[in-house]
Design an enzyme around this catalytic site. Structure first.
Site, PDB file in Angstrom:
ATOM      1  CG  ASP A   1      50.659  -0.096 -14.919  1.00  0.00           C
ATOM      2  OD1 ASP A   1      51.786   0.452 -14.916  1.00  0.00           O
ATOM      3  OD2 ASP A   1      49.740   0.236 -14.158  1.00  0.00           O
TER       4      ASP A   1
ATOM      5  CG  ASN B   1      60.026   3.146 -26.481  1.00  0.00           C
ATOM      6  OD1 ASN B   1      61.028   3.853 -26.643  1.00  0.00           O
ATOM      7  ND2 ASN B   1      58.798   3.658 -26.437  1.00  0.00           N
TER       8      ASN B   1
ATOM      9  CE  LYS C   1      65.911   4.964 -19.494  1.00  0.00           C
ATOM     10  NZ  LYS C   1      65.117   3.974 -20.264  1.00  0.00           N
TER      11      LYS C   1
ATOM     12  CE  LYS D   1      47.092   9.628 -22.863  1.00  0.00           C
ATOM     13  NZ  LYS D   1      48.257  10.119 -22.077  1.00  0.00           N
TER      14      LYS D   1
ATOM     15  CE1 TYR E   1      64.853   8.260 -18.356  1.00  0.00           C
ATOM     16  CE2 TYR E   1      66.925   9.392 -18.810  1.00  0.00           C
ATOM     17  CZ  TYR E   1      65.854   8.640 -19.242  1.00  0.00           C
ATOM     18  OH  TYR E   1      65.769   8.260 -20.572  1.00  0.00           O
TER      19      TYR E   1
END
Length: 326
Positions: free
Chosen positions: A80, A107, A202, A57, A198
């Site tokens: 990874d 990111n 964060k 990709k 999640y």
């Protein structure tokens, strides 16, 4: 009451020129990461490293970027973030091949709902979104510092974050129990709250930066984190179908394009000044810490996390002199 629709955002100001600069973008094979890389090339970054888990990709993205900018220097490198060894291999290879690093864009991120463990022994969201990013930053900080010394300009690290960190399960659903560690809590099966994980991961990023700014000055490297808002990317693809469909309908109405999300990312990475060091930016403005972080419990967890992260990283890399336990 906050508006359903997100406020408009503007692109980078005219005159931004990164000629001669080298940038790393992690998670650069899809979503915001691709657009960040494209816009870095638009402002004449001399070398852009696409740090990706899937090399196939990544190479496809490289070809598409070169089609628009055939003169660009774009490299694809394996990273990874589920595995510390991959992070270490990446940084070792990068340092061997590059004498300067001006910009590190952390990111890469996930938001899975199923509890999974990584080869490191940590829960997947925590490993990918937090721990591997800390290791990557610490491994590359000496090069960022030396680049700042050489150029006379501050190097930059910016971290893709989320306003959802305020919805952490620590606030009310699964608080730390007496005797628990922060990382141990999030690794345990009992504390796993699928729809909050999640946010939990964060939160750890923001807590680390809030503590880090007490130890690391902004004279050589500015480190910050930002939220790009709701973005029309594939992040919601992990949701079960009964949630994915309504989420996609909402995204169709209010989500920002990856292009606009990258404007916000590059504002944090290029435009925001030393005042943003160790801060969380919502869109382009510095945001006050959420209620949980300002609470006594939040402050306790912040210090615990800092100390535990030092212990974790000391087994993997050389801890810089400015880091000390609290």
């Amino acid at each position: 009451m906050p508006s359903f629709f997100q406020p408009p955002v503007t692109p980078l100001p005219n005159g931004v020129n990164l000629h001669g600069q080298t940038a790393i973008v992690t998670g650069a094979s899809s979503g915001i990461g691709v657009e960040i890389a494209r816009q870095l090339l638009e402002v004449k970054a001399s070398t852009v490293i696409l740090a990706v888990r899937n090399l196939t990709k990544g190479e496809a993205v490289r070809r598409s970027l070169l089609a628009a900018k055939p003169e660009a220097v774009i490299k694809v490198m394996k990273l990874d973030t589920e595995d510390y060894k991959s992070v270490q291999n990446f940084t070792k290879t990068f340092r061997a091949e590059h004498s300067e690093l001006h910009l590190l864009m952390l990111n890469a991120g996930i938001g899975t709902l199923k509890r999974e463990m990584t080869p490191t022994g940590h829960e997947k969201n925590v490993q990918v979104n937090y721990l591997s990013n800390v290791l990557l930053m610490l491994e590359l900080l000496p090069l960022l510092n030396s680049t700042a010394d050489k150029t006379g300009a501050r190097a930059r690290v910016t971290w893709t974050g989320s306003r959802f960190h305020g919805a952490t399960a620590l606030a009310n659903k699964a608080p730390l129990q007496s005797g628990e560690t922060v990382l141990g809590h999030f690794d345990s099966e009992e504390s796993f709250v699928a729809f909050a994980r999640y946010a939990d991961s964060k939160l750890l990023c923001v807590l680390f930066l809030y503590e880090m700014r007490k130890h690391l000055a902004s004279d050589k490297v500015i480190v910050n984190t930002f939220c790009p808002g709701m973005v029309n990317s594939g992040m919601s693809d992990v949701l079960p179908i009964y949630l994915r469909l309504p989420m996609n309908a909402i995204k169709a109405l209010r989500a920002r394009s990856p292009e606009k999300a990258a404007w916000i990312a590059l504002n944090a990475a290029i435009v925001a000044g030393p005042e943003s060091h160790g801060e969380f930016l919502g869109d382009k403005a510095i945001v006050e810490p959420v209620a949980y972080i300002k609470s006594a419990d939040g402050q306790k967890v912040q210090k615990m996390l800092w100390n535990e992260t030092i212990d974790e990283m000391s087994r993997l890399t050389t801890i810089p002199a400015w880091i000390s336990k609290v």
